[in-house]
Scaffold this active site. Structure first.
Site, PDB file in Angstrom:
ATOM      1  N   HIS A   1      17.066  20.934  15.028  1.00 29.46           N
ATOM      2  CA  HIS A   1      17.662  19.721  15.015  1.00 29.46           C
ATOM      3  C   HIS A   1      16.243  19.005  16.329  1.00 29.46           C
ATOM      4  O   HIS A   1      15.949  18.033  16.325  1.00 29.46           O
ATOM      5  CB  HIS A   1      19.120  19.779  15.957  1.00 29.46           C
ATOM      6  CG  HIS A   1      19.084  17.820  16.833  1.00 29.46           C
ATOM      7  ND1 HIS A   1      20.165  17.419  16.185  1.00 29.46           N
ATOM      8  CD2 HIS A   1      18.632  17.554  18.332  1.00 29.46           C
ATOM      9  CE1 HIS A   1      19.883  16.008  16.968  1.00 29.46           C
ATOM     10  NE2 HIS A   1      19.694  15.725  18.147  1.00 29.46           N
ATOM     11  N   GLU A   2      16.588  19.680  17.281  1.00 29.01           N
ATOM     12  CA  GLU A   2      15.146  19.681  18.604  1.00 29.01           C
ATOM     13  C   GLU A   2      14.027  19.018  17.557  1.00 29.01           C
ATOM     14  O   GLU A   2      12.645  18.485  17.641  1.00 29.01           O
ATOM     15  CB  GLU A   2      15.061  20.312  19.299  1.00 29.01           C
ATOM     16  CG  GLU A   2      16.196  20.315  20.777  1.00 29.01           C
ATOM     17  CD  GLU A   2      16.524  19.206  20.623  1.00 29.01           C
ATOM     18  OE1 GLU A   2      16.215  18.352  20.807  1.00 29.01           O
ATOM     19  OE2 GLU A   2      18.272  19.104  21.381  1.00 29.01           O
TER      20      GLU A   2
ATOM     21  N   GLU B   1      18.892   9.644  17.029  1.00 28.57           N
ATOM     22  CA  GLU B   1      20.494  11.234  16.935  1.00 28.57           C
ATOM     23  C   GLU B   1      21.364  10.970  15.617  1.00 28.57           C
ATOM     24  O   GLU B   1      21.309  12.369  15.026  1.00 28.57           O
ATOM     25  CB  GLU B   1      21.497  10.880  17.576  1.00 28.57           C
ATOM     26  CG  GLU B   1      20.334  10.815  19.277  1.00 28.57           C
ATOM     27  CD  GLU B   1      19.454  12.156  19.774  1.00 28.57           C
ATOM     28  OE1 GLU B   1      19.423  13.176  18.397  1.00 28.57           O
ATOM     29  OE2 GLU B   1      18.474  12.026  20.519  1.00 28.57           O
TER      30      GLU B   1
HETATM   31  N1  TRP Z   1      17.855  13.671  22.921  1.00 35.25           N
HETATM   32  C1  TRP Z   1      18.937  14.744  22.819  1.00 35.25           C
HETATM   33  C2  TRP Z   1      18.986  15.847  21.902  1.00 35.25           C
HETATM   34  O1  TRP Z   1      19.960  14.669  21.135  1.00 35.25           O
HETATM   35  C3  TRP Z   1      19.937  15.063  24.261  1.00 35.25           C
HETATM   36  C4  TRP Z   1      19.494  14.628  25.229  1.00 35.25           C
HETATM   37  C5  TRP Z   1      19.726  13.119  25.768  1.00 35.25           C
HETATM   38  C6  TRP Z   1      19.905  15.127  26.467  1.00 35.25           C
HETATM   39  N2  TRP Z   1      19.830  13.368  27.328  1.00 35.25           N
HETATM   40  C7  TRP Z   1      19.919  14.194  27.619  1.00 35.25           C
HETATM   41  C8  TRP Z   1      19.546  16.881  26.600  1.00 35.25           C
HETATM   42  C9  TRP Z   1      19.624  14.825  29.513  1.00 35.25           C
HETATM   43  C10 TRP Z   1      19.418  17.183  28.032  1.00 35.25           C
HETATM   44  C11 TRP Z   1      19.787  15.782  29.197  1.00 35.25           C
HETATM   45  O2  TRP Z   1      18.781  16.673  21.704  1.00 35.25           O
HETATM   46 ZN    ZN Z   2      18.971  14.577  19.664  1.00 35.80          ZN
END
Ligand code: TRP
Ligand code: ZN
Length: 866
Positions: free
Chosen positions: A308-309, A331
């Site tokens: 995912h990342e 997302e």
């Molecule tokens: N963007 C990250 C993901 O979907 C998730 C995420 C959003 C996040 N806000 C966060 C992770 C705050 C940790 C803390 O993978």
């Molecule tokens: Zn994400």
């Protein structure tokens, strides 16, 4: 920007609306940061700013700045007088700024005082960042919004002994001594990015490295940074990363674009992981694993989160979101991509069942509750509250429907086109859908309704058999129940994959029909759809195959119909789903003290056990009990005491009926790497059997807890945790003694204790006071509190249970509002609880509302109290 969650307020944050979007008045082309890392960290920023074409010439410069001590502001090296700076909640404004200038700010931040885990914070001995969504403005003043893209250069300096590793996005272009036992590193990221993708890390970490050569011949260094002593737990995540890189090259032609890809494992982290450009920061729980320390489910989750990342590098980073209402653009799409990866890696049938099981347990309840919102929300107070199952998982379902509608070739072409056209910029969901529509030559505009409309659509299916004409008429009718703020709903485009079974259980072709757009695909565009199928016996329609649309199917199926689908359908999801429906009917019967609906369920499960599918993982799913959260959704109002009693009774009845095969499966000891399916089956069998508490099974489970495979250990410990047997206490303390030095495994111990059937609220308090409990570690807090509320329903739904849980939220509200808000949900369902629970819970929430301060928590509680 959104209200300042760190400053205790009265929770009255401003509402931000999607339709109020305006492009930024000022753009920041370059960011030059100098960070002197220490207990008091000094941050100097030089920002290259220019007024945008669309801004008025007298537009003031509005900067976001939260929780930082501002020491100095200068424009083109000239100090800005204090009286020219107008402070407001969450930032400050400077009037009369030139068209282009260099802004310099100096401020001080304190990572160790940062308990919100947003911005720059201490995670154990290391310091790291979390900037999405608004953490960057806790590091330095900035225009903290995703449509401001800048080139970043960062100089980090720190004490060499305390912080030997200094990391930021991009490439390390310089490093050396800084005097006084300090050293420095300069990092430059060649890609312009929004500030939410910024990251920096300072710590004493071990490095595990490997390489990947892309299909285009580029050599990439892969580096994992973990606590010393954990190097041996990185292998699985590393190989998942390589597989994900290869998969994205092969599937979508997307190749990594920097020379180094870094992943840092943090002990204290609010969510799963974060896709910062070239420098992902992960919750250590999604990095570290070995068969001795992690379950098969964790292995799968690690692969999925790593992928995912990584996939975000294109869908999220190279093309980002114009504003946070577009969150599902990155997302939903990226979840869809990681799902596809897992399907290719592990098998599509079982993956799809697991996806739907999760969606129904997490997203359906959200869509039917007080915080229901569209995949693209219309308004929010705290954007962190919108990182939800709806935006992520339902968002992924929309992308999947689009793919189902247009086919793989057009989807691939459309995705590539979207990434090409919008590369290096901030886009909207319309941009994405338009690119797919163009590639496919199909009007996808009606699908925008899926993004706009909250609530899970119901799909009623009814059949009429006309014996004289030899025709089965199948009528489908869709409707969506009202959700908060959306009383009236429109019909949605529903791609419905359907199988027709004849009297012999053979699949028949779908008849010609204007709605038929593929071999087994019907496109429902209106409220109703009617098809007529000729044949000499009634046909049995099965849909949506592979859950081709996120709807609740209400079919006019008899018990016999469901049984036929469960054994005859060629679609693994449909088989599993038919059994789920039988579980729901049996449970509903037991709620009324009527055990008759158990019969077809037991008979079907016995048939499956007698002739199990070759795939043990699939067999385990077909025989697994339903998730409580999904079962709960089957009722307009729930009496939790009856609900849990009926669930237990049902599981015990299944255990008795399938005692023979379950005992055989439970006694297998499948510890080889490739035997995850057999382990799942052994654990499922043990789960049912343990409820009957026969001595031989309890003894088997007790022995198994001491084994060397964490999946089997946890299966046994969880099974014991649902019994009254003294073996549970013995097994649990042996487990604790063995694992107390290993934080991630210790989280599991806390979770098992909190979820055990006979753990009282008083004993939960003891867990919270345990010497190994740590309020600053979200994994540990969730292990106790969230597990208690989710798994231990009989004790959670008591006066003492609600009081305990509210107390936990109140405490977290003051330290980590984001975590607190994400944990509110168990207290928000009172509208659908029977009395006295409903009144008890509502009163608790009212009382809690008067005590909490953060916008995060208030927004959640207010939604339920509205
Ligand atoms: N963007 C990250 C993901 O979907 C998730 C995420 C959003 C996040 N806000 C966060 C992770 C705050 C940790 C803390 O993978
Ligand atoms: Zn994400």
């Amino acid at each position: 920007m959104a209200g300042d969650s760190s400053h205790p307020s009265d929770g009255a944050g401003a509402t931000i609306r999607r339709t109020d979007y305006r492009p930024p008045d000022y753009l920041i082309d370059a960011v030059d940061l100098d960070v002197r890392v220490d207990t008091d960290t000094a941050v100097t920023a030089h920002l290259t700013i220019r007024r945008s074409d669309t801004a008025a010439t007298d537009a003031p410069l509005v900067l976001d700045a939260r929780d930082l001590a501002l020491d100095e502001v200068a424009i083109d090296d000239e100090a800005v007088a204090a009286q020219r700076i107008a402070h407001h909640a969450g930032g400050f404004t400077v009037h009369d700024v030139p068209e282009r200038f260099r802004l310099t700010t100096r401020c001080t931040i304190r990572p160790e005082a940062n308990t919100a885990l947003e911005g720059f914070y201490a995670s154990g001995p290391m310091y790291c960042t979390q900037c999405e969504a608004h953490g960057f403005s806790r590091i330095t003043p900035f225009i903290d919004r995703p449509d401001v893209l800048s080139r970043f250069r960062v100089r980090l300096s720190a004490d060499r002994e305390r912080f030997p590793v200094l990391l930021a996005n991009g490439d390390c272009v310089e490093q050396g001594e800084d005097g006084d036992g300090r050293h420095y590193a300069v990092w430059a990221d060649p890609f312009a990015k929004p500030c939410y993708l910024f990251a920096m890390v300072a710590g004493d970490l071990a490095r595990v490295h490997d390489r990947h050569t892309t299909g285009s011949g580029r050599e990439i260094a892969l580096e994992f940074y973990v606590d010393h002593g954990n190097e041996h737990l990185v292998g699985h995540a590393m190989s998942a990363l390589k597989q994900a890189m290869r998969w994205d090259e092969d599937t979508f032609g997307l190749h990594y674009d920097l020379d180094t890809y870094m992943v840092v494992a943090a002990r204290a982290f609010n969510m799963g992981a974060m896709e910062n450009k070239g420098l992902n920061i992960f919750n250590a729980a999604y990095v570290l694993a070995s068969p001795e320390t992690a379950t098969d489910a964790t292995f799968e989750a690690i692969s999925a989160v790593i992928a995912h990342e990584y996939f975000h590098n294109y869908t999220g980073n190279r093309v980002t979101c114009r504003d946070w209402f577009q969150l599902s653009l990155k997302e939903g799409l990226t979840v869809y991509r990681d799902q596809r990866f897992s399907e290719d890696l592990l098998g599509a049938d079982v993956q799809r069942i697991e996806q739907v099981r999760g969606l129904r347990a997490m997203q359906f309840p959200e869509d039917a509750g007080p915080t229901a919102h569209p995949v693209r929300p219309d308004a929010y107070k705290e954007v962190n509250n919108f990182y939800t199952a709806t935006v992520y998982e339902k968002g992924a379902e929309i992308v999947r429907m689009l793919r189902t509608r247009i086919g793989e070739a057009a989807f691939r072409a459309g995705l590539r086109r979207y990434l090409e056209v919008h590369d290096g910029s901030a886009a909207t969901i319309e941009d994405f859908v338009a690119a797919l529509a163009e590639a496919a030559g199909v009007d996808l505009e009606p699908f925008m309704r899926w993004y706009a409309q909250a609530g899970t659509p119901r799909l009623q299916l009814s059949r009429e058999w006309d014996a004289a004409a030899g025709v089965t008429a199948i009528t489908l009718r869709q409707w969506t129940p009202p959700t908060p703020g959306q009383p009236d709903k429109q019909a949605l485009p529903v791609p419905l994959r359907m199988e027709l079974l004849d009297g012999e259980g053979r699949a028949m072709a779908l008849p010609e029909h204007p709605a038929r757009v593929g071999d087994d695909l019907l496109m429902m565009t209106d409220e109703t759809l009617r098809i007529e199928v000729p044949g000499d016996a009634p046909v049995l329609p099965v849909c949506p195959l592979a859950f081709s649309a996120p709807v609740i199917l209400e079919g006019d199926y008899s018990a016999l119909d469901l049984q036929r689908i469960a054994v005859q359908s060629h679609d693994a999801f449909a088989r599993w789903d038919a059994i789920q429906q039988m579980h729901a009917r049996a449970h509903a019967g037991l709620m009324r003290d009527d055990a008759s609906a158990l019969e077809p369920l037991l008979a079907t499960m016995q048939r499956i056990a007698a002739a199990p599918p070759g795939d043990d993982a699939l067999c385990a799913h077909l025989l697994a009990p339903p998730r409580a959260a999904w079962l709960w959704e089957q009722y307009p109002v729930v009496d939790p005491a009856r609900f849990t009693a009926a669930m237990r009774e049902q599981k015990a009845a299944i255990g008795r009926a399938l005692c023979g095969p379950f005992t055989v499966w439970a006694q297998r000891n499948p510890i080889a790497e490739g035997q995850a399916g057999a382990r799942a089956l052994a654990n499922t069998a043990l789960e049912y059997l343990a409820l009957l508490e026969p001595d031989a099974i309890l003894a088997l489970a007790r022995r198994r807890v001491d084994g060397t495979n964490m999946t089997l250990t946890m299966g046994a410990l969880l099974a014991l945790s649902q019994t009254r047997s003294s073996e549970f206490a013995l097994a649990s303390s042996a487990f604790y003694q063995h694992w107390r030095e290993h934080p991630l495994v210790l989280d599991r111990w806390f979770a098992v204790r909190a979820g055990a059937a006979h753990t009282s609220p008083e004993q939960i308090r003891e867990l919270l006071a345990h010497e190994d409990f740590d309020w600053r570690n979200p994994n540990r807090v969730r292990a106790v509190a969230a597990t208690f509320a989710r798994e231990n329903l009989a004790h959670f739904h008591t006066e003492a249970g609600y009081a305990l849980y509210a107390g936990i939220l109140e405490r977290l509200d003051g330290s980590n509002p984001q975590l607190a808000a994400r944990m509110c949900r168990p207290l928000l369902g009172f509208a659908r609880l029977a009395d006295p629970w409903s009144t008890m819970q509502r009163e608790r929430v009212r009382d809690l509302r008067a005590r909490v301060r953060s916008v995060d928590v208030c927004e959640m509680l207010d939604a339920a109290l509205a």
